[in-house]
Write an enzyme that holds these catalytic residues in place. Structure first.
Site, PDB file in Angstrom:
ATOM      1  N   CYS A  65      14.923 -45.328  30.312  1.00 22.35           N
ATOM      2  CA  CYS A  65      16.111 -46.107  29.973  1.00 22.35           C
ATOM      3  C   CYS A  65      17.124 -46.048  31.117  1.00 22.35           C
ATOM      4  CB  CYS A  65      16.734 -45.568  28.688  1.00 22.35           C
ATOM      5  SG  CYS A  65      18.174 -46.528  28.152  1.00 22.35           S
ATOM      6  N   CYS A  69      23.314 -41.977  28.435  1.00 24.65           N
ATOM      7  CA  CYS A  69      23.772 -41.260  27.238  1.00 24.65           C
ATOM      8  C   CYS A  69      23.371 -39.786  27.336  1.00 24.65           C
ATOM      9  CB  CYS A  69      23.173 -41.879  25.987  1.00 24.65           C
ATOM     10  SG  CYS A  69      23.472 -43.666  25.846  1.00 24.65           S
ATOM     11  N   CYS A  72      20.503 -38.008  25.148  1.00 23.47           N
ATOM     12  CA  CYS A  72      19.225 -38.685  24.949  1.00 23.47           C
ATOM     13  C   CYS A  72      18.143 -38.225  25.913  1.00 23.47           C
ATOM     14  CB  CYS A  72      19.417 -40.193  25.081  1.00 23.47           C
ATOM     15  SG  CYS A  72      17.910 -41.132  24.793  1.00 23.47           S
ATOM     16  N   CYS A 109      11.532 -48.908  10.913  1.00 25.70           N
ATOM     17  CA  CYS A 109      12.576 -49.059  11.917  1.00 25.70           C
ATOM     18  C   CYS A 109      11.923 -49.181  13.286  1.00 25.70           C
ATOM     19  CB  CYS A 109      13.521 -47.866  11.878  1.00 25.70           C
ATOM     20  SG  CYS A 109      14.169 -47.542  10.224  1.00 25.70           S
ATOM     21  N   CYS A 142      13.834 -53.022  10.098  1.00 25.85           N
ATOM     22  CA  CYS A 142      15.089 -52.904  10.843  1.00 25.85           C
ATOM     23  C   CYS A 142      14.764 -52.821  12.328  1.00 25.85           C
ATOM     24  CB  CYS A 142      15.848 -51.657  10.405  1.00 25.85           C
ATOM     25  SG  CYS A 142      17.391 -51.386  11.311  1.00 25.85           S
ATOM     26  N   CYS A 202      23.428 -51.388  10.260  1.00 27.50           N
ATOM     27  CA  CYS A 202      23.206 -49.950  10.131  1.00 27.50           C
ATOM     28  C   CYS A 202      23.861 -49.287  11.331  1.00 27.50           C
ATOM     29  CB  CYS A 202      21.705 -49.664  10.099  1.00 27.50           C
ATOM     30  SG  CYS A 202      21.265 -47.926  10.211  1.00 27.50           S
ATOM     31  N   ARG A 272      21.989 -41.611   5.388  1.00 29.33           N
ATOM     32  CA  ARG A 272      20.658 -41.141   5.748  1.00 29.33           C
ATOM     33  C   ARG A 272      20.747 -39.897   6.623  1.00 29.33           C
ATOM     34  NH1 ARG A 272      18.901 -45.178   8.654  1.00 29.33           N
ATOM     35  NH2 ARG A 272      18.503 -46.352   6.766  1.00 29.33           N
TER      36      ARG A 272
END
Length: 403
Positions: A65, A69, A72, A109, A142, A202, A272
């Site tokens: 990526c 972040c 992560c 998901c 999702c 979400c 969740r």
């Protein structure tokens, strides 16, 4: 305790607690913990009964990526030894999803690392959504692909997507401390685009990154204002090879207080328990079911989760039941709003319509959890690196998934 009685009354009326009340929940003592869980449990059962919704993650594209972040394992510069692969073919993704659905999951998901999808990526994911829906009747899907450009949310909805996940993660005031390659406002904009396209939004948070109680309350109040249908609560997994590898700030008691606070602020929302529950809640996971009405089944994006069979046994032993595909997750007033115009939700709580776990490019250690708790005698607060296991099975491998 007058505070808890007040919060229960407000939760049953969908009335927003004061910031002082939310902060007071986080400041309660361990001696009062069971009282806090019992009070929040009354609100949870009022809106969701004893149902637990199961969700299943499929990591469509792992690692590499360009975003930075800090939490992560898939981030730019990450040295975490995770699986790295490009886009799964639609049939492969559908097979991975089928494993989770066979284990009792109601929602799949679909997550991909990256800043956000290209139009070609949206087309690719649309084909995957169609394949999953054609082969699995009644499944909810999702997507969690990062920052959306104009028109992309609409295309995903046309392909059959039910929801879109994009987490706020932390408070606006501290967001720049964990990510510099995009902004908090970028995330808010993507959640709003999902809403406007009629997708169930979400959006959640990550706890354990060194934030203050005020930061936690800030992000949860921001989520209530955004009104997503589902709020995933992730507990940071400090992956070796990431900047937050040394951040072990959570205890099971702290996690339960955070979940209770979220439930009081967002009473009629699908809360969740997402990444990190096995690492940080450990043997107190069953208690958390009194606060949250949704969990992930099996493995996460880049880390292993508790065995699916163990999750099902935990739910049954705690006196809860798995939500069936024919049952509506949302309370009636929210379900009616979700079926209406533009996915708006008439000022209810934070909403509840399920979603993914992470927020696309953050999809690693935070949306991951860990291996089933091992026996040990480490003191509370000590790093539990023994509970962090990199995923080596399922999507992107030749090995059977954990579901």
């Amino acid at each position: 305790m007058d505070l808890l009685n007040t919060l229960v009354d407000k939760g049953l009326r969908r009335e927003l607690p004061t910031r002082e009340e939310a902060l007071a929940v986080l400041a309660t003592s361990d001696d009062d913990l069971l009282d806090v869980v019992a009070a929040a449990g009354k609100v949870r059962r009022h809106w969701f009964g004893r149902r637990v919704k199961l969700n299943y993650l499929v990591n469509l594209k792992s690692g590499l990526c360009p975003e930075d972040c800090s939490y992560c394992s898939q981030r730019l510069g990450s040295k975490a030894d995770i699986l790295k692969y490009t886009w799964l073919k639609p049939d492969d993704a559908s097979k991975a999803a089928a494993a989770g659905l066979a284990g009792g999951a109601k929602r799949v998901c679909l997550v991909a690392s990256g800043r956000g999808p290209t139009d070609r990526d949206v087309e690719r994911v649309s084909d995957t959504i169609k394949a999953i829906k054609e082969q699995n009747e009644g499944v909810e899907v999702c997507a969690c692909l990062g920052l959306l450009s104009d028109g992309q949310a609409e295309r995903l909805r046309e392909a059959g997507a039910d929801a879109y996940n994009h987490n706020l993660n932390t408070s606006e005031s501290t967001y720049g401390d964990i990510t510099t390659t995009h902004t908090y406002a970028d995330r808010v904009e993507t959640v709003n685009k999902a809403h406007a396209a009629g997708l169930s939004a979400c959006s959640g948070l990550i706890a354990g990154m060194g934030e203050s109680d005020e930061d936690l309350v800030d992000v949860v109040y921001s989520l209530r204002e955004l009104d997503p249908d589902s709020v995933p609560v992730n507990f940071l997994i400090p992956f070796e090879g990431t900047p937050l590898a040394k951040e072990w700030n959570l205890t099971p008691q702290r996690c339960l207080r955070i979940l209770a606070m979220v439930r009081f602020v967002c009473p009629d929302v699908e809360v969740r328990i997402a990444g990190g529950r096995e690492v940080h809640l450990r043997s107190m996971q069953p208690l958390a079911l009194n606060l949250a009405n949704s969990i992930f089944l099996g493995d996460y994006l880049t880390s292993e989760g508790q065995a699916g069979k163990a999750d099902l046994e935990m739910i049954a032993d705690a006196g809860f039941e798995v939500e069936g595909t024919g049952e509506v997750t949302l309370p009636e007033h929210r379900a009616a709003a979700a079926a209406g115009i533009c996915g708006s939700h008439e000022g209810a709580g934070c909403g509840s319509a399920e979603g993914a776990g992470c927020g696309s490019h953050e999809g690693a250690g935070v949306c991951g959890s860990a291996a089933a708790p091992a026996a040990g005698t480490k003191a509370a607060g000590d790093p539990r690196t023994d509970l962090v296991a990199v995923r080596r099975r399922g999507a992107g491998t030749d090995l059977a998934p954990n579901a």
